[in-house]
Design an enzyme around this catalytic site. Structure first.
Site, PDB file in Angstrom:
ATOM      1  N   ALA A   1      -6.268  -4.752   7.700  1.00 12.91           N
ATOM      2  CA  ALA A   1      -7.406  -3.658   6.907  1.00 12.91           C
ATOM      3  C   ALA A   1      -8.144  -4.105   6.648  1.00 12.91           C
ATOM      4  O   ALA A   1      -9.866  -3.796   6.195  1.00 12.91           O
ATOM      5  CB  ALA A   1      -6.812  -2.586   6.151  1.00 12.91           C
TER       6      ALA A   1
ATOM      7  N   ASP B   1      -0.887  -5.107   9.540  1.00 15.41           N
ATOM      8  CA  ASP B   1      -1.618  -4.151   9.003  1.00 15.41           C
ATOM      9  C   ASP B   1      -2.534  -5.023   8.696  1.00 15.41           C
ATOM     10  O   ASP B   1      -3.048  -5.679   7.797  1.00 15.41           O
ATOM     11  CB  ASP B   1      -1.412  -3.446   8.377  1.00 15.41           C
ATOM     12  CG  ASP B   1      -1.976  -2.786   7.422  1.00 15.41           C
ATOM     13  OD1 ASP B   1      -3.101  -2.006   8.139  1.00 15.41           O
ATOM     14  OD2 ASP B   1      -1.628  -1.200   6.005  1.00 15.41           O
TER      15      ASP B   1
ATOM     16  N   TRP C   1       1.144  -1.202  -0.324  1.00 12.70           N
ATOM     17  CA  TRP C   1       0.026   0.101  -0.018  1.00 12.70           C
ATOM     18  C   TRP C   1       0.603   1.121   0.427  1.00 12.70           C
ATOM     19  O   TRP C   1       2.167   1.397   0.789  1.00 12.70           O
ATOM     20  CB  TRP C   1      -1.264  -0.018   1.281  1.00 12.70           C
ATOM     21  CG  TRP C   1      -1.705   1.458   1.188  1.00 12.70           C
ATOM     22  CD1 TRP C   1      -2.620   1.389   0.444  1.00 12.70           C
ATOM     23  CD2 TRP C   1      -2.089   1.619   2.855  1.00 12.70           C
ATOM     24  NE1 TRP C   1      -3.373   2.409   1.033  1.00 12.70           N
ATOM     25  CE2 TRP C   1      -3.195   2.583   1.802  1.00 12.70           C
ATOM     26  CE3 TRP C   1      -1.797   2.023   3.863  1.00 12.70           C
ATOM     27  CZ2 TRP C   1      -3.447   3.211   3.319  1.00 12.70           C
ATOM     28  CZ3 TRP C   1      -2.384   2.856   4.770  1.00 12.70           C
ATOM     29  CH2 TRP C   1      -3.305   3.548   4.782  1.00 12.70           C
TER      30      TRP C   1
ATOM     31  N   LYS D   1     -13.287  -0.630   6.573  1.00 11.26           N
ATOM     32  CA  LYS D   1     -14.283  -1.581   5.354  1.00 11.26           C
ATOM     33  C   LYS D   1     -14.825  -2.947   5.817  1.00 11.26           C
ATOM     34  O   LYS D   1     -15.867  -3.157   5.494  1.00 11.26           O
ATOM     35  CB  LYS D   1     -13.058  -2.405   4.652  1.00 11.26           C
ATOM     36  CG  LYS D   1     -11.717  -1.405   4.206  1.00 11.26           C
ATOM     37  CD  LYS D   1     -11.263  -0.742   3.475  1.00 11.26           C
ATOM     38  CE  LYS D   1     -10.176   0.241   3.361  1.00 11.26           C
ATOM     39  NZ  LYS D   1     -10.225   0.764   2.210  1.00 11.26           N
TER      40      LYS D   1
HETATM   41  C1  LMR Z   1      -7.213   1.829  -0.586  1.00 15.60           C
HETATM   42  O1  LMR Z   1      -5.738   0.992  -0.666  1.00 15.60           O
HETATM   43  O2  LMR Z   1      -7.741   2.196  -1.820  1.00 15.60           O
HETATM   44  C2  LMR Z   1      -7.681   1.588   0.811  1.00 15.60           C
HETATM   45  O3  LMR Z   1      -6.939   1.703   1.836  1.00 15.60           O
HETATM   46  C3  LMR Z   1      -7.865   3.086   1.012  1.00 15.60           C
HETATM   47  C4  LMR Z   1      -7.001   4.233   1.196  1.00 15.60           C
HETATM   48  O4  LMR Z   1      -7.090   4.969   2.032  1.00 15.60           O
HETATM   49  O5  LMR Z   1      -5.860   3.976   0.513  1.00 15.60           O
END
Ligand code: LMR
Length: 394
Positions: free
Chosen positions: A210, A208, A127, A243
């Site tokens: 999420a 992490d 990410w 989420k």
């Molecule tokens: C994403 O990866 O699209 C989500 O986790 C939103 C973000 O905050 O980047």
């Protein structure tokens, strides 16, 4: 102060969000930012959330401060949801944060304060906010090999060779499930092997989390993290309710630090509370209270679990339908990986130029590295997306 300065570039996810919002075409398809959509294209408020909000509205008589780390009942409910009975409560320090990003930030700040020389190991790719925050905090980082684009799976040899180079006290940043951006998840054996590497090197896993509940089930998605917590002396966890509770804008996150009992747990708790104080004082309460209300009520929790299962099955259904449509379009199994991945994201395999053509010619919005949010697909858009992918990536 701002003379001669340019605004910082938004990251690649936020850039695509803004481009999509500014596109007047009515048949555009948003497969960019990670937001769940139901089969009719909405991002609904979950039924349990609506009911919890109603109860809070009825019962709440004050908006006064709660606590520097958030409400203890919320923190305890999150500890149980994430860790089950893998470790005793006395080994866990918890702290509420504004969203999962806030939790990631607090873990990294804690590490910078206590162990400034530590390197943070991140998967290649990951990410974009992971390296962005690490760089902002001037921490050291290294990548470890993770995704094998040729197979759509994990490059295990590369990953374990790289992680073996971690030093004692380094952080290894792992995605609990639904790896962002690849969708390629660690297997139970991988988690065992990572635990063994941490035992050998003294590196600390930083998980992490999420997308808990978006891959296989709440229990399965937490299993790797629980294994690490049960086996290792220290594990850091940053979890988000954006989420799985659909609470994106409410900003509900939590840090769990698994330590030894007694002194270390108290020191970790105090450090996290102190960081909260310096960064924003008290974490937001409303979303956390919704989560706590749901998890503390058997009927609401059941309703939430059922709706979460439906969301997961919708994403899996999208994956299967897309893989089938692409098989029909291309006459090959080249895109079969879509069905094998888990969570919201897969890398479609397109380069930035192909992603640009998908966007400009076909109105299909992906992140520049080819990341697709499969949760943004619907039965109506899948044929259009499959046709465009087959044509542009031919
Ligand atoms: C994403 O990866 O699209 C989500 O986790 C939103 C973000 O905050 O980047």
């Amino acid at each position: 102060m701002f003379e001669n300065r340019l605004p910082p570039e938004p990251d690649k996810i936020l850039r695509i969000m803004a481009m999509f919002a500014g596109d007047p075409r009515t048949d555009k398809v948003d497969l960019g930012v990670g937001v769940y959509r139901s089969p009719d294209g909405r991002t609904p408020v979950m039924a349990a959330v609506k009911e919890a909000e109603r109860r809070i509205w009825d019962a709440q008589e004050t908006k006064s401060y709660v606590g520097l780390s958030g409400d203890p009942a919320f923190l305890d409910a999150m500890r149980v949801l994430i860790l089950g009975d893998a470790v005793p409560a006395a080994r866990v320090a918890a702290c509420g944060t504004p969203g999962g990003t806030g939790a990631v930030r607090q873990v990294l700040e804690m590490t910078r304060r206590l162990s400034p020389e530590a390197t943070v190991w991140i998967s290649d790719p990951t990410w974009p906010n992971h390296p962005a925050i690490i760089d902002h905090l001037s921490q050291k980082r290294q990548t470890f090999r993770y995704y094998d684009a040729a197979t759509g799976g994990i490059d295990r040899d590369g990953m374990f060779a790289d992680l073996a180079r971690a030093q004692a006290g380094d952080l290894i940043l792992l995605h609990a499930c639904c790896h962002n951006p690849t969708g390629a998840d660690l297997t139970p054996q991988d988690w065992e092997d990572i635990a063994a590497i941490c035992e050998k090197t003294g590196a600390i896993p930083f998980v992490d989390m999420a997308y808990l509940g978006f891959a296989e089930s709440l229990e399965d998605d937490a299993a790797g993290t629980r294994l690490l917590a049960a086996r290792l002396p220290e594990v850091f966890i940053a979890a988000s309710c954006s989420k799985n509770f659909g609470l994106y804008r409410e900003r509900v996150g939590v840090v769990l630090v698994v330590t030894g009992e007694g002194g270390p747990q108290a020191a970790a708790f105090g450090t996290l509370a102190n960081l909260n104080r310096q960064n924003y004082a008290f974490p937001p309460d409303h979303g956390a209270r919704i989560v706590q209300t749901i998890l503390g009520d058997a009927a609401l929790a059941e309703s939430w679990r059922t709706e979460l299962r439906t969301m997961r099955e919708t994403m899996l259904g999208n994956r299967r339908m897309l893989a089938d449509a692409l098989r029909a379009e291309t006459g090959s199994d080249r895109f079969g990986f879509f069905a094998g991945h888990r969570g919201m994201f897969s890398l479609c395999g397109g380069d930035p130029e192909q992603v640009r053509i998908l966007r400009e010619t076909h109105g299909i919005y992906l992140i520049g590295d080819g990341r697709m949010n499969v949760a943004g697909l619907t039965a109506a858009t899948i044929p259009q997306v499959a046709r465009a992918l087959a044509e542009v990536l031919a």
